[in-house]
Write an enzyme that holds these catalytic residues in place. Structure first.
Site, PDB file in Angstrom:
ATOM      1  N   ASP A  98       0.847  -1.197   0.000  1.00 39.53           N
ATOM      2  CA  ASP A  98       0.000   0.000   0.000  1.00 39.53           C
ATOM      3  C   ASP A  98       0.882   1.246   0.000  1.00 39.53           C
ATOM      4  OD1 ASP A  98      -2.174  -1.671   0.218  1.00 39.53           O
ATOM      5  OD2 ASP A  98      -2.339  -1.447   2.402  1.00 39.53           O
TER       6      ASP A  98
HETATM    7  N1  URA Z   1      -1.326  -5.913   3.819  1.00 41.24           N
HETATM    8  C1  URA Z   1      -1.809  -4.655   3.817  1.00 41.24           C
HETATM    9  O1  URA Z   1      -2.874  -4.375   4.360  1.00 41.24           O
HETATM   10  N2  URA Z   1      -1.110  -3.701   3.199  1.00 41.24           N
HETATM   11  C2  URA Z   1       0.090  -3.942   2.592  1.00 41.24           C
HETATM   12  O2  URA Z   1       0.700  -3.019   2.056  1.00 41.24           O
HETATM   13  C3  URA Z   1       0.577  -5.263   2.608  1.00 41.24           C
HETATM   14  C4  URA Z   1      -0.157  -6.227   3.223  1.00 41.24           C
END
Ligand code: URA
Length: 240
Positions: A104
């Site tokens: 993310d």
């Molecule tokens: N899980 C998440 O919620 N975000 C990420 O970036 C990676 C795994």
């Protein structure tokens, strides 16, 4: 068959412009003969390329490890936002690079960038179940009951199923700072798993994929090429 100058620049031997000087100074041999033209066509996997007497170990694809900073998109390009590819230093940039697996925008840590679609497919395949380890800072303490729920696997009200995770409390005095290991990579998975047990993730950082650890010497935003050992170590820890 590919142009000699293109091959040499793709292997980070020299830039396409610099090839002419290499040729003039008789630094390059193809199958034992001095090369004379930068546009000569050769087979990089069949022909023997020597630079200053050393045989080139031709790499068709590149594999890069990045310590992803916050605020950058895990994408190849985006009109409005900075991407992880934008962050690569000029000499690492080449066509078709993409992040193999996404983090993310606000997640930091280990990201693999490659131009090898087959490799990315293998390691992202839902059938492969490569384990990925994250450090999560939560907005509240994770009780033992909640930890067990995550370790048993969960089903959200929309029917999304998350397989059992491994959850580690690093320090019994601070149950907000935890590690979680998952063998899937569903959208916002870690955040959604913690939300399910009533916690919000404040910080998320990926530490390891398979047996590949993030190099601690890489500062946020920095990248480096991976070794062959590191590339294969991604596949060491999986369920399939
Ligand atoms: N899980 C998440 O919620 N975000 C990420 O970036 C990676 C795994």
């Amino acid at each position: 068959m590919e142009r000699l100058d293109k091959i040499l620049s793709s292997q980070e031997i020299c830039s396409r412009k610099e090839v002419k000087a290499f040729l003039k100074n008789k630094r390059i041999k193809i199958n034992g003969e001095f090369a004379r033209k930068s546009d000569m066509k050769i087979d990089p996997e069949g022909d023997i390329i020597e630079i200053d007497g050393e045989i080139l170990d031709y790499r068709k694809f590149v594999y890069i490890m990045m310590n992803k900073p916050k605020g950058v998109l895990s994408a190849s390009n985006d009109r409005n936002a900075e991407t992880v590819i934008d962050l690569l230093p000029g000499e690492m940039k080449r066509k078709n690079l993409f992040p193999a697996g996404r983090l993310d925008k606000d997640t930091t840590g280990l990201l693999v960038i490659t131009d090898d679609g087959g490799f990315a497919h293998d390691f992202l395949s839902p059938k492969k179940h490569v384990w990925k380890l994250y450090n999560a800072i939560l907005d509240g303490e994770l009780s033992e009951d909640k930890r067990k729920i995550l370790e048993n696997g969960i089903e959200l009200s929309d029917g999304t199923v998350y397989k059992p995770a491994k959850v580690y409390i690093k320090n019994a005095d601070d149950r907000r700072d935890v590690e979680i290991e998952i063998c899937e990579g569903k959208f916002h998975q870690v955040k959604k798993m913690f939300n399910f047990v009533g916690s919000n993730v404040i910080e998320l950082h990926r530490i390891r994929i398979g047996d590949l650890f993030l190099d601690e010497n890489l500062k946020e935003g920095e990248s480096r090429y991976m070794t062959d050992f590191e590339i294969s170590s991604i596949f060491n820890r999986h369920n399939s």
